[in-house]
Design an enzyme around this catalytic site. Structure first.
Site, PDB file in Angstrom:
ATOM      1  N   ASN A   9      67.531  24.881  -0.827  1.00  0.00           N
ATOM      2  CA  ASN A   9      68.287  26.103  -1.103  1.00  0.00           C
ATOM      3  C   ASN A   9      69.137  26.372   0.134  1.00  0.00           C
ATOM      4  O   ASN A   9      68.610  26.803   1.152  1.00  0.00           O
ATOM      5  CB  ASN A   9      67.325  27.263  -1.378  1.00  0.00           C
ATOM      6  CG  ASN A   9      68.060  28.588  -1.491  1.00  0.00           C
ATOM      7  OD1 ASN A   9      69.283  28.624  -1.605  1.00  0.00           O
ATOM      8  ND2 ASN A   9      67.303  29.685  -1.465  1.00  0.00           N
ATOM      9  N   LYS A  11      71.332  28.587   0.599  1.00  0.00           N
ATOM     10  CA  LYS A  11      71.694  29.997   0.828  1.00  0.00           C
ATOM     11  C   LYS A  11      73.209  30.069   1.112  1.00  0.00           C
ATOM     12  O   LYS A  11      73.965  29.309   0.500  1.00  0.00           O
ATOM     13  CB  LYS A  11      70.830  30.596   1.939  1.00  0.00           C
ATOM     14  CG  LYS A  11      69.340  30.332   1.669  1.00  0.00           C
ATOM     15  CD  LYS A  11      68.409  31.106   2.525  1.00  0.00           C
ATOM     16  CE  LYS A  11      66.975  30.742   2.154  1.00  0.00           C
ATOM     17  NZ  LYS A  11      65.973  31.521   2.860  1.00  0.00           N
ATOM     18  N   HIS A  96      65.320  35.091  -6.209  1.00  0.00           N
ATOM     19  CA  HIS A  96      64.947  34.842  -4.810  1.00  0.00           C
ATOM     20  C   HIS A  96      64.715  36.188  -4.115  1.00  0.00           C
ATOM     21  O   HIS A  96      65.404  37.167  -4.412  1.00  0.00           O
ATOM     22  CB  HIS A  96      66.054  34.055  -4.109  1.00  0.00           C
ATOM     23  CG  HIS A  96      65.628  33.529  -2.775  1.00  0.00           C
ATOM     24  ND1 HIS A  96      65.597  34.324  -1.655  1.00  0.00           N
ATOM     25  CD2 HIS A  96      65.176  32.307  -2.395  1.00  0.00           C
ATOM     26  CE1 HIS A  96      65.152  33.606  -0.633  1.00  0.00           C
ATOM     27  NE2 HIS A  96      64.882  32.380  -1.058  1.00  0.00           N
ATOM     28  N   GLU A  98      65.618  37.242  -1.358  1.00  0.00           N
ATOM     29  CA  GLU A  98      66.817  37.798  -0.701  1.00  0.00           C
ATOM     30  C   GLU A  98      67.706  38.505  -1.723  1.00  0.00           C
ATOM     31  O   GLU A  98      68.364  39.497  -1.405  1.00  0.00           O
ATOM     32  CB  GLU A  98      67.571  36.674   0.033  1.00  0.00           C
ATOM     33  CG  GLU A  98      66.816  36.238   1.288  1.00  0.00           C
ATOM     34  CD  GLU A  98      67.020  34.791   1.703  1.00  0.00           C
ATOM     35  OE1 GLU A  98      67.933  34.117   1.187  1.00  0.00           O
ATOM     36  OE2 GLU A  98      66.233  34.320   2.554  1.00  0.00           O
ATOM     37  N   GLU A 165      57.071  31.851  -2.940  1.00  0.00           N
ATOM     38  CA  GLU A 165      57.682  32.009  -1.620  1.00  0.00           C
ATOM     39  C   GLU A 165      57.175  33.303  -0.984  1.00  0.00           C
ATOM     40  O   GLU A 165      57.744  34.381  -1.244  1.00  0.00           O
ATOM     41  CB  GLU A 165      59.210  32.071  -1.749  1.00  0.00           C
ATOM     42  CG  GLU A 165      59.827  30.784  -2.248  1.00  0.00           C
ATOM     43  CD  GLU A 165      61.231  30.589  -1.682  1.00  0.00           C
ATOM     44  OE1 GLU A 165      61.495  29.494  -1.179  1.00  0.00           O
ATOM     45  OE2 GLU A 165      62.051  31.517  -1.730  1.00  0.00           O
ATOM     46  N   GLY A 171      62.047  31.697   6.660  1.00  0.00           N
ATOM     47  CA  GLY A 171      62.934  31.730   7.821  1.00  0.00           C
ATOM     48  C   GLY A 171      62.261  32.198   9.103  1.00  0.00           C
ATOM     49  O   GLY A 171      62.917  32.514  10.080  1.00  0.00           O
ATOM     50  N   SER A 204      59.491  28.175   5.321  1.00  0.00           N
ATOM     51  CA  SER A 204      59.359  27.374   6.539  1.00  0.00           C
ATOM     52  C   SER A 204      58.801  25.978   6.278  1.00  0.00           C
ATOM     53  O   SER A 204      58.017  25.449   7.079  1.00  0.00           O
ATOM     54  CB  SER A 204      58.521  28.123   7.589  1.00  0.00           C
ATOM     55  OG  SER A 204      59.139  29.342   7.952  1.00  0.00           O
TER      56      SER A 204
HETATM   57  P1  13P Z   1      63.133  28.622   4.859  1.00  0.00           P
HETATM   58  O1  13P Z   1      62.737  27.242   4.451  1.00  0.00           O
HETATM   59  O2  13P Z   1      64.345  28.675   5.729  1.00  0.00           O
HETATM   60  O3  13P Z   1      61.965  29.403   5.387  1.00  0.00           O
HETATM   61  O4  13P Z   1      63.587  29.378   3.498  1.00  0.00           O
HETATM   62  C1  13P Z   1      62.752  29.335   2.391  1.00  0.00           C
HETATM   63  C2  13P Z   1      63.509  29.837   1.219  1.00  0.00           C
HETATM   64  O5  13P Z   1      63.802  31.017   1.120  1.00  0.00           O
HETATM   65  C3  13P Z   1      63.911  28.860   0.193  1.00  0.00           C
HETATM   66  O6  13P Z   1      64.392  29.490  -0.945  1.00  0.00           O
END
Ligand code: 13P
Length: 241
Positions: A9, A11, A96, A98, A165, A171, A204
């Protein structure tokens, strides 16, 4: 048996030029990748065309990061399933954290988006997971149960991927222990009518921890953020042992 799906992903990262550069570095690492796993890149809308032009003959599937519930209409800033299908998209991330946190996505809009994706043959990757506060308060199980109950109303579970997640692991470098991720994913599976839905772990995920994560019996893949931006790093992840 559940299919294994390893998805990046991206982003809001990578221009078209950077996408092309990534593919040049990444695709050469897939020659010995076992056939048992599906590889997906969920990229910004502007990079979808670059993938569809450059992935012919490749096993990498194209993914988007959101989809609206209507086929067309006055919805400034949104994108519809037919638009995604036209450029070769097969998977779409929905719900997601976010999107839920910064853009007001609710379980009701998540459900509408899931239905629209399935209606047009896209495979949704539904994201669920708890905050640090919810985990601290012992609410992880009840929160995830509620998310699934609301998000999955009238959803076809034969055309679905779920990603667990935990928000506190996204992150942050703070990965959820593989055994704990396995436990929550088992809980998610116990709530489904189709136990073969692939369930990924996300948060992560890195080249250093992917082997341990994928060794867990309930975990059928990974949704990878930051570490999917590096061609070598993501290649190591998809080539997990
Ligand atoms: P990270 O792998 O950067 O922690 O992000 C995970 C994520 O939100 C994947 O959708």
């Amino acid at each position: 048996m559940s299919k294994t799906v390893i998805a990046g992903n991206w982003k809001m990262f990578k221009t078209q030029a950077e996408t092309l550069e990534f593919l040049q570095g990444f695709l050469g690492h897939l020659n010995d990748t076992p056939d048992d796993r599906e590889i997906v890149l969920c990229v910004p809308f502007t990079a979808l065309g670059v993938l569809s032009k450059n992935l012919h003959g490749s096993r990498v599937k194209i993914g988007a990061q959101n989809v609206h519930w209507e086929d067309s209409g006055a919805y400034t800033g949104e994108i519809s399933a037919p638009m995604l299908v036209e450029v070769g998209v097969r998977y779409v991330v929905i719900g997601h954290s976010e999107r839920r946190q910064y853009f007001g996505e609710t379980d009701q809009t998540v459900n509408l988006r899931l239905k629209a994706a399935q209606k047009h043959g896209l495979i949704p990757i539904l994201c669920v997971g708890e905050t640090k506060e919810q985990r601290g308060a012992g609410e992880t199980e009840s929160l995830i149960t509620l998310q699934l109950k609301q998000d999955l109303v009238d959803i076809d579970q034969s055309n679905l991927v779920i990603a667990y997640e935990p928000i506190w692991a996204i992150g942050t470098g703070d990965t959820c222990e593989a055994k704990e991720a396995n436990r929550i994913i088992g809980l998610i599976r116990s709530q489904l009518s189709n136990p073969e839905v692939p369930i990924q772990y996300g948060g992560s995920v890195k080249p250093e921890n992917i082997d341990e994560i994928m060794a867990q019996p309930e975990i059928n893949g990974a949704l990878v953020g930051g570490a999917s931006l590096s061609p070598e790093g993501f290649a190591r992840i998809v080539n997990y042992q």
